[in-house]
Scaffold this motif. Sequence first.
Motif, PDB file in Angstrom:
ATOM      1  N   GLY A  32       0.801  -1.222   0.000  1.00 40.55           N
ATOM      2  CA  GLY A  32       0.000   0.000   0.000  1.00 40.55           C
ATOM      3  C   GLY A  32       0.829   1.266   0.000  1.00 40.55           C
ATOM      4  O   GLY A  32       0.387   2.312  -0.476  1.00 40.55           O
ATOM      5  N   LEU A  33       2.050   1.168   0.521  1.00 40.23           N
ATOM      6  CA  LEU A  33       2.960   2.320   0.522  1.00 40.23           C
ATOM      7  C   LEU A  33       3.819   2.379  -0.736  1.00 40.23           C
ATOM      8  O   LEU A  33       4.583   3.325  -0.917  1.00 40.23           O
ATOM      9  N   GLY A  34       3.736   1.344  -1.569  1.00 38.29           N
ATOM     10  CA  GLY A  34       4.582   1.287  -2.750  1.00 38.29           C
ATOM     11  C   GLY A  34       6.026   0.962  -2.425  1.00 38.29           C
ATOM     12  O   GLY A  34       6.927   1.281  -3.210  1.00 38.29           O
ATOM     13  N   GLU A  35       6.265   0.319  -1.268  1.00 39.88           N
ATOM     14  CA  GLU A  35       7.637   0.049  -0.817  1.00 39.88           C
ATOM     15  C   GLU A  35       7.912  -1.448  -0.669  1.00 39.88           C
ATOM     16  O   GLU A  35       8.912  -1.832  -0.055  1.00 39.88           O
ATOM     17  N   ARG A  36       7.057  -2.272  -1.236  1.00 35.43           N
ATOM     18  CA  ARG A  36       7.236  -3.723  -1.046  1.00 35.43           C
ATOM     19  C   ARG A  36       8.559  -4.217  -1.605  1.00 35.43           C
ATOM     20  O   ARG A  36       9.133  -5.198  -1.111  1.00 35.43           O
ATOM     21  N   HIS A  37       9.088  -3.540  -2.624  1.00 33.30           N
ATOM     22  CA  HIS A  37      10.332  -3.963  -3.241  1.00 33.30           C
ATOM     23  C   HIS A  37      11.545  -3.801  -2.324  1.00 33.30           C
ATOM     24  O   HIS A  37      12.594  -4.409  -2.541  1.00 33.30           O
ATOM     25  N   ARG A  38      11.395  -2.950  -1.304  1.00 27.36           N
ATOM     26  CA  ARG A  38      12.529  -2.683  -0.420  1.00 27.36           C
ATOM     27  C   ARG A  38      12.797  -3.828   0.557  1.00 27.36           C
ATOM     28  O   ARG A  38      13.940  -4.040   0.975  1.00 27.36           O
ATOM     29  N   VAL A  39      11.737  -4.511   0.967  1.00 27.01           N
ATOM     30  CA  VAL A  39      11.829  -5.448   2.091  1.00 27.01           C
ATOM     31  C   VAL A  39      11.384  -6.843   1.661  1.00 27.01           C
ATOM     32  O   VAL A  39      10.290  -7.004   1.114  1.00 27.01           O
ATOM     33  N   LYS A  40      12.215  -7.834   1.916  1.00 29.30           N
ATOM     34  CA  LYS A  40      11.819  -9.222   1.711  1.00 29.30           C
ATOM     35  C   LYS A  40      11.115  -9.725   2.969  1.00 29.30           C
ATOM     36  O   LYS A  40      11.475  -9.338   4.095  1.00 29.30           O
ATOM     37  N   ILE A  41      10.133 -10.584   2.772  1.00 28.70           N
ATOM     38  CA  ILE A  41       9.340 -11.069   3.899  1.00 28.70           C
ATOM     39  C   ILE A  41       9.489 -12.584   4.014  1.00 28.70           C
ATOM     40  O   ILE A  41       9.223 -13.324   3.064  1.00 28.70           O
ATOM     41  N   GLY A  42       9.935 -13.023   5.191  1.00 29.00           N
ATOM     42  CA  GLY A  42       9.957 -14.441   5.519  1.00 29.00           C
ATOM     43  C   GLY A  42       8.836 -14.741   6.490  1.00 29.00           C
ATOM     44  O   GLY A  42       8.209 -13.837   7.048  1.00 29.00           O
ATOM     45  N   CYS A  43       8.562 -16.021   6.693  1.00 24.66           N
ATOM     46  CA  CYS A  43       7.482 -16.367   7.625  1.00 24.66           C
ATOM     47  C   CYS A  43       7.758 -17.720   8.252  1.00 24.66           C
ATOM     48  O   CYS A  43       8.511 -18.542   7.720  1.00 24.66           O
ATOM     49  N   ALA A  44       7.151 -17.958   9.415  1.00 26.81           N
ATOM     50  CA  ALA A  44       7.277 -19.225  10.118  1.00 26.81           C
ATOM     51  C   ALA A  44       6.008 -19.472  10.915  1.00 26.81           C
ATOM     52  O   ALA A  44       5.416 -18.550  11.463  1.00 26.81           O
ATOM     53  N   GLY A  45       5.606 -20.734  10.962  1.00 29.67           N
ATOM     54  CA  GLY A  45       4.409 -21.098  11.705  1.00 29.67           C
ATOM     55  C   GLY A  45       3.712 -22.299  11.091  1.00 29.67           C
ATOM     56  O   GLY A  45       2.863 -22.154  10.222  1.00 29.67           O
ATOM     57  N   LYS A  46       4.098 -23.506  11.498  1.00 28.86           N
ATOM     58  CA  LYS A  46       3.524 -24.770  11.018  1.00 28.86           C
ATOM     59  C   LYS A  46       3.667 -24.933   9.509  1.00 28.86           C
ATOM     60  O   LYS A  46       2.767 -25.417   8.824  1.00 28.86           O
ATOM     61  N   VAL A  47       4.803 -24.525   8.981  1.00 28.95           N
ATOM     62  CA  VAL A  47       5.103 -24.703   7.557  1.00 28.95           C
ATOM     63  C   VAL A  47       5.988 -25.932   7.420  1.00 28.95           C
ATOM     64  O   VAL A  47       7.145 -25.919   7.840  1.00 28.95           O
ATOM     65  N   ILE A  48       5.451 -27.010   6.845  1.00 30.46           N
ATOM     66  CA  ILE A  48       6.260 -28.223   6.718  1.00 30.46           C
ATOM     67  C   ILE A  48       6.170 -28.871   5.341  1.00 30.46           C
ATOM     68  O   ILE A  48       7.063 -29.611   4.954  1.00 30.46           O
ATOM     69  N   SER A  49       5.118 -28.602   4.576  1.00 26.57           N
ATOM     70  CA  SER A  49       4.962 -29.237   3.268  1.00 26.57           C
ATOM     71  C   SER A  49       5.123 -28.213   2.154  1.00 26.57           C
ATOM     72  O   SER A  49       5.128 -26.998   2.385  1.00 26.57           O
ATOM     73  N   SER A  50       5.234 -28.713   0.933  1.00 29.67           N
ATOM     74  CA  SER A  50       5.373 -27.806  -0.201  1.00 29.67           C
ATOM     75  C   SER A  50       4.102 -26.983  -0.413  1.00 29.67           C
ATOM     76  O   SER A  50       4.176 -25.821  -0.833  1.00 29.67           O
ATOM     77  N   PHE A  51       2.935 -27.549  -0.114  1.00 32.70           N
ATOM     78  CA  PHE A  51       1.713 -26.747  -0.239  1.00 32.70           C
ATOM     79  C   PHE A  51       1.692 -25.637   0.799  1.00 32.70           C
ATOM     80  O   PHE A  51       1.217 -24.531   0.528  1.00 32.70           O
ATOM     81  N   ASP A  52       2.206 -25.919   2.005  1.00 30.79           N
ATOM     82  CA  ASP A  52       2.306 -24.864   3.022  1.00 30.79           C
ATOM     83  C   ASP A  52       3.144 -23.701   2.492  1.00 30.79           C
ATOM     84  O   ASP A  52       2.790 -22.524   2.667  1.00 30.79           O
ATOM     85  N   ILE A  53       4.263 -24.021   1.846  1.00 26.92           N
ATOM     86  CA  ILE A  53       5.126 -22.975   1.286  1.00 26.92           C
ATOM     87  C   ILE A  53       4.396 -22.211   0.198  1.00 26.92           C
ATOM     88  O   ILE A  53       4.406 -20.971   0.167  1.00 26.92           O
ATOM     89  N   ALA A  54       3.734 -22.942  -0.702  1.00 24.25           N
ATOM     90  CA  ALA A  54       3.007 -22.296  -1.797  1.00 24.25           C
ATOM     91  C   ALA A  54       1.934 -21.365  -1.264  1.00 24.25           C
ATOM     92  O   ALA A  54       1.740 -20.244  -1.774  1.00 24.25           O
TER      93      ALA A  54
END
Length: 551
Positions: free
Chosen positions: A386-408
């Motif tokens: 919304g600020l037009g700044e998404r390109h500046r920051v990469k976003i990682g995440c964690a929380g019950k991610v174990i399968s390839s569908f979870d990643i997708a």
Amino acid sequence: MPRWLIRLNEHVPIRYGVWAFAWFLFAWGLCRWARVPGWSAAFLSAAGGGLVLLGLNDVRQTSRSVLRNYPVIGHLRYLLEFIRPELRQYFIESDNEAAPFSRQQRSLVYQRAKGEPDKRPFGTQKDVGANGYEWLSHSVSPTHLPSHDFRVTIGAGGSSCTQPYSASLFNISAMSFGALSANAILALNTGAKRGGFAHDTGEGSISRYHRGPGGDLIWEIGSGYFGCRSADGRFDEARFAANASEPQVKLIELKISQGAKPGHGGVLPGPKVTPEIAEAREVPVGQDCVSPASHSAFSTPIEMMQFIEKLRQLSGGKPVGFKFCMGHPWEWFAMVKAMQQTGFWPDFIVVDGAEGGTGAAPLEFTDHVGAPLQEGLLLVHNTLVGLGERHRVKIGCAGKVISSFDIARMMALGADWCNSARGFMFALGCIQAQACHTGHCPTGVTTQDPMRQRALVVPDKAERVLRYHRNTLHALQELVQAAGLRHPNEITAEHIVRRVSGVEVKRLSNLLPYMKAGELLAAERGAVPWSQPVFEQYWLRARAESFELTD
């Protein structure tokens, strides 16, 4: 129950039956010994005598009512309670019942880690007509990709970073040495080294077991500043620069909060602070190791961004970011406004979901504090878009991610990469005994007991870590190909479909709120209406100078 037994119970309670039998066994053993001395008689009298003494102790003790009323046999209740998790896991729960991970989920990790076939016969076990069922929309024109080694570059968003890092899309999430055993850390880092992916140190800093294998590290710095602290527990620039300059350290992650217990500090009791843990954390042996609930190096959003820039400069230009579990949305908005005002943007942000957590936490925090990953990740992504700044920051995440569908799915919500903690614990052999905090881990993953952690053989488990990572990304490659895409970062909310009722399905793009580029700035100017209540209520009231909400 027969009447005679009921009448007998009125005079001689049946609950004393086992204890009475113990008296009989003791007396019989003594009589037999008197007639024919031997091992069998000695054993009977000793066993009976032991149970008699146990019963005497049960009726005299005052802390357990069950044992006072049910001497000897009452211990069966505590035995069954002790093994209840195993009984439930192996004999009662269904394959799809997540508590917190289902048998099917764990089996998938075990099979991929062992290199065994992970295919399923006879169709899905999931109820495709149930609300909440999701699937990936595939293409009639699949692609063919040359490799499953998908990468994302962190640190190329225009900050003062001079050492960008090409990270795998799937990495080991934060787990400290101390929470995990030495052999577990060795196996994880060895697998990361061989597979070319990153290993987050957790708040416990960099130990000799992280350094030994030489795998890429994400150095997490928490409020205790372990590995970069002064004697009084404050941040030490010289100590930080010394560790951050090590070539093995690829990213610096400032931990604001974690999914398991956001807003809650921690204490590692002195008796658990062994020489090895003290060496890694740079604290005295045998003294309480305190992680405060908040940082002492900054107290406002602006100071936080200035501190992030300081870390980047002290590290020689390595990517620096922060990890947090979404709480008050206005505090997140205040951080973003501080980024705008100072011009100091983090190279990455890791969103930790409240459903995450390898360590122990109070039940109220585990169940009722912090935003789940979907909501936290989506708010971070939408704000930056919304600020037009998404390109500046990469976003990682964690929380019950174990399968390839979870990643997708996380990529569809806005993530650039995913971390997993419990998934890699399963790869090490974790059986979800949920005894992580007791020191009695049955597989040697989460214990400092030398005898217990001997069960975890490093070369074998490192190979399993490597195979789990590789096979999961290979499965992701197949999903991306089936969707007709070239890279997982092309997965959007258009590609994930969710059942919302028995007769209706919606794509996540129609179900979840997504912002357009620059929309938040336009709403702030009054050019367009606010599209989401959270921004309308809190964006204008958040300020870079304070985490508090203005009137």
